[in-house]
Design a protein around this motif. Structure first.
Motif, PDB file in Angstrom:
ATOM      1  N   LEU A  69       0.818  -1.215   0.000  1.00  0.00           N
ATOM      2  CA  LEU A  69       0.000   0.000   0.000  1.00  0.00           C
ATOM      3  C   LEU A  69       0.850   1.262   0.000  1.00  0.00           C
ATOM      4  O   LEU A  69       0.431   2.296  -0.511  1.00  0.00           O
ATOM      5  CB  LEU A  69      -0.940  -0.001   1.212  1.00  0.00           C
ATOM      6  CG  LEU A  69      -2.084  -1.014   1.140  1.00  0.00           C
ATOM      7  CD1 LEU A  69      -2.819  -1.077   2.468  1.00  0.00           C
ATOM      8  CD2 LEU A  69      -3.047  -0.667   0.014  1.00  0.00           C
ATOM      9  N   ARG A 104       1.236   3.148  -3.071  1.00  0.00           N
ATOM     10  CA  ARG A 104       0.017   3.740  -3.637  1.00  0.00           C
ATOM     11  C   ARG A 104      -0.331   3.058  -4.956  1.00  0.00           C
ATOM     12  O   ARG A 104      -0.398   3.701  -6.012  1.00  0.00           O
ATOM     13  CB  ARG A 104       0.200   5.234  -3.862  1.00  0.00           C
ATOM     14  CG  ARG A 104       0.537   6.043  -2.620  1.00  0.00           C
ATOM     15  CD  ARG A 104      -0.601   6.041  -1.617  1.00  0.00           C
ATOM     16  NE  ARG A 104      -0.381   6.984  -0.524  1.00  0.00           N
ATOM     17  CZ  ARG A 104       0.260   6.705   0.611  1.00  0.00           C
ATOM     18  NH1 ARG A 104       0.766   5.506   0.802  1.00  0.00           N
ATOM     19  NH2 ARG A 104       0.373   7.618   1.546  1.00  0.00           N
ATOM     20  N   ALA A 117      -8.835  -2.391   1.643  1.00  0.00           N
ATOM     21  CA  ALA A 117      -9.867  -2.119   0.644  1.00  0.00           C
ATOM     22  C   ALA A 117     -10.251  -0.648   0.581  1.00  0.00           C
ATOM     23  O   ALA A 117     -10.684  -0.168  -0.455  1.00  0.00           O
ATOM     24  CB  ALA A 117     -11.097  -2.968   0.909  1.00  0.00           C
ATOM     25  N   ASP A 118     -10.080   0.088   1.695  1.00  0.00           N
ATOM     26  CA  ASP A 118     -10.426   1.487   1.499  1.00  0.00           C
ATOM     27  C   ASP A 118      -9.217   2.352   1.185  1.00  0.00           C
ATOM     28  O   ASP A 118      -9.322   3.560   1.115  1.00  0.00           O
ATOM     29  CB  ASP A 118     -11.339   2.055   2.600  1.00  0.00           C
ATOM     30  CG  ASP A 118     -10.694   2.168   3.929  1.00  0.00           C
ATOM     31  OD1 ASP A 118     -11.291   1.695   4.897  1.00  0.00           O
ATOM     32  OD2 ASP A 118      -9.596   2.739   4.002  1.00  0.00           O
ATOM     33  N   LYS A 119      -8.100   1.695   0.928  1.00  0.00           N
ATOM     34  CA  LYS A 119      -6.935   2.443   0.458  1.00  0.00           C
ATOM     35  C   LYS A 119      -6.620   2.157  -0.994  1.00  0.00           C
ATOM     36  O   LYS A 119      -5.954   2.944  -1.654  1.00  0.00           O
ATOM     37  CB  LYS A 119      -5.725   2.132   1.344  1.00  0.00           C
ATOM     38  CG  LYS A 119      -5.927   2.705   2.742  1.00  0.00           C
ATOM     39  CD  LYS A 119      -4.728   2.541   3.619  1.00  0.00           C
ATOM     40  CE  LYS A 119      -4.934   3.304   4.929  1.00  0.00           C
ATOM     41  NZ  LYS A 119      -4.083   2.823   5.998  1.00  0.00           N
ATOM     42  N   ALA A 120      -7.062   1.027  -1.478  1.00  0.00           N
ATOM     43  CA  ALA A 120      -6.839   0.690  -2.892  1.00  0.00           C
ATOM     44  C   ALA A 120      -7.823  -0.392  -3.288  1.00  0.00           C
ATOM     45  O   ALA A 120      -8.262  -1.169  -2.434  1.00  0.00           O
ATOM     46  CB  ALA A 120      -5.404   0.207  -3.084  1.00  0.00           C
ATOM     47  N   PRO A 121      -8.169  -0.443  -4.574  1.00  0.00           N
ATOM     48  CA  PRO A 121      -9.030  -1.534  -5.031  1.00  0.00           C
ATOM     49  C   PRO A 121      -8.389  -2.860  -4.641  1.00  0.00           C
ATOM     50  O   PRO A 121      -7.189  -3.051  -4.845  1.00  0.00           O
ATOM     51  CB  PRO A 121      -9.031  -1.354  -6.549  1.00  0.00           C
ATOM     52  CG  PRO A 121      -8.763   0.089  -6.761  1.00  0.00           C
ATOM     53  CD  PRO A 121      -7.821   0.474  -5.665  1.00  0.00           C
TER      54      PRO A 121
END
Lengths: 334, 334
Positions: A114, A117, A137-141
């Motif tokens: 993560l 990014r 999941a709420d930082k990247a698909p």
DNA sequence: TCTACTCATTAGAGCGCTCCAACCCTGTAA
DNA sequence: TTACAGGGTTGGAGCGCTCTAATGAGTAGA
């Protein structure tokens, strides 16, 4: 070892940095003369764009992070190949990581992914707590392979383990087997659906299921067979093993006990690893479309990354039976 | 999905961006009150540093790139685990890539790794032309595993294939074998030293070497044994196979011909893959210290990355023989 | 009380790139 | 001739961070 920058290329080609940027990205609106000049300057200097600077400036990432829970498992290796084939042709870069089946190391691995990014991440057979998944999941698909999850934001790709067991039982029943045992994969990933599929396939045919506790290993398979033999009574004429390793262990224990495979007992594996294909083994087994799983995972991930979809999608792939030399009709009743 | 930046954390904690930076890097010269305030703000916002921005700003990289020629090969998977164990504890990040044994894809994979401006890269069993290696080597510290190279700037870690063959021949000779054949790995990586080691080990004992062309596969091993049988004359009493897969293929061909292993013919594999350890196979084989190779590769790479060394270092690790059930004294002459 | 010095903290420049708005052409229409 | 396109080209701002040098607040010594 200082590497040339766009500025250096621009200076050498006698153009601006912005023009070099356009050329490097293959923009159509650059004059032919300048384009070749820039390209020549770039090769002369050994220049290639700095992926990180590019990603920072454009606020987009070409990185797809992949956390593989177990690199030694050929299953995941092939899923990765499937992912890779799509990812590469779409111009993204795979960044693979491993957590060695240890929850805290896997957690760190995910955090590390993560921190790049990434445009998206895929977790292959993760053993991390679902909080880590939710967080990711709420930082990247986020895409889960070989691990189901009810979170409303994560996609999943799984093999239909129930259908696989059904295939195995169906094949054996067609050969005339009525006493078919299942060696259970215990807590292993996908063991539960395989067991469920076995039990319901048996019931559907009016047969009595027999689940023997075991695990996803060679020695586990051997132990389960010895347990079975120690019980006395009539031995099943066929076995649906937890996976290929388990099946091979079961076969050696059967042979050690003087039983022949497939003449006395038929054995079906699961996974169709390269092991199963060895002539020395030649195991009838359930094949999972691993490459396909990787492909689908990659495509779903890219869809998300491009913002073409926002609801979760759960894909379930159908396994196929590969018939080799470890299954045959049961011995005539004697 | 916009993620918070240092600026956001600074604002929330009521300090400057630079202070947040110091806290995130664990600097000792930050007051306790501010440190906790920053840390709290960071967790509240779900902040974690942007690895790429960090690397760009500091002109240093925590990325170690690894190109694995073949992910499905468990050998490499274990080397990667060895690498990973060191890399992780030293605070670096592994970025793995694969080229699927295809020179041009491997080349692209290496380029892609270099575009991250990594602190160093490791190529595991690469099949790229040496020009690609040379090119990589002057862009980043480069380490070759399971591939030798005379370039003055690249480090290597290899298993001593000659010594491995010597171990195999020595073991067989001690058992009383005098007619020992070698199934050759052809163009496969490390096949040449294994063959050389075999030939010289035979000569050293006054024995006549017999090299049978083969390859690193199950079917290759079977074919080589059939070739051997078709020649007529007396069959060797022992075989040093190219690798484990090759050995297993050889064993099945021997058994198909009515010969027993090890009573009639002994077989030694190479690699000690998980296959060899299966009870059904139980292959005597040469074990390479894979994890150790990974560890050493990582350490050498970090030394370079930190500028602690500039001359190339070439490490050669010693294999060990694992004796299982496929070797025994030769049958009494009859 | 003033200078000297330490130490936590900060402003600002800059890493290599992309993106935007402005710019400069040359060609065409009026 | 002037105006207007419209595509090729450019400077400058800014992505999120680190780093250097400078700032300010104490604290101790004279």
């Amino acid at each position: 070892m200082r590497r040339p920058t766009m500025e250096d290329v621009a200076a050498r080609a006698g153009v601006s940095r912005a023009l070099v940027s356009l050329v490097m990205r293959g923009s159509p609106r650059v004059g032919e003369a300048r384009r070749t000049a820039v390209l020549r300057a770039a090769t002369e200097l050994g220049y290639s764009p700095h992926a990180m600077a590019r990603s920072l400036a454009s606020a987009t990432s070409t990185v797809i992070g992949v956390m593989v829970s177990d690199l030694r498992n050929a299953f995941f290796a092939e899923v990765v190949e499937g992912l890779d084939s799509v990812i590469m042709t779409e111009g993204f870069d795979l960044v693979i990581n491993t957590g060695a089946r240890d929850p805290s190391r896997e957690h760190r691995a995910v955090q590390s992914l993560l921190s790049f990014r990434p445009a998206g991440i895929a977790l292959l057979g993760p053993v991390v707590p679902s909080s880590t998944i939710a967080d990711a999941a709420d930082k990247a698909p986020t895409m889960l392979v070989a691990h189901s999850c009810a979170l409303p934001t994560v996609d999943t790709v799984n093999d239909d383990g129930e259908a696989g067991s059904e295939l195995a039982v169906s094949h054996l029943a067609e050969q005339g087997h009525r006493s078919i045992a299942h060696l259970d994969g215990g807590g292993g990933s996908q063991a539960a659906p395989r067991r469920r599929g076995y039990v319901s396939a048996m019931h559907r045919r009016g047969l009595q299921p027999l689940v023997v506790p075991s695990e996803y290993t060679d020695s586990g398979g051997a132990r389960a067979v010895r347990d079975l033999l120690a019980r006395g009574g009539t031995l099943p004429t066929a076995i649906v093993a937890a996976n290929d390793f388990n099946a091979v262990g079961a076969i050696s224990a059967l042979e050690e006990a003087g039983l022949r495979v497939p003449q006395d007992v038929s054995v079906v594996g699961y996974d169709n690893t390269s092991l199963a294909a060895l002539r020395h083994v030649s195991l009838t087994t359930v094949d999972q479309p691993r490459h396909e799983m990787g492909r689908l995972a990659a495509e779903a991930l890219l869809e998300r990354a491009r913002g073409q979809r926002s609801e979760a999608v759960h894909q379930m792939l159908h396994p196929a039976l590969v018939i080799r030399a470890t299954t045959a009709p049961p011995p005539p009743r004697g």
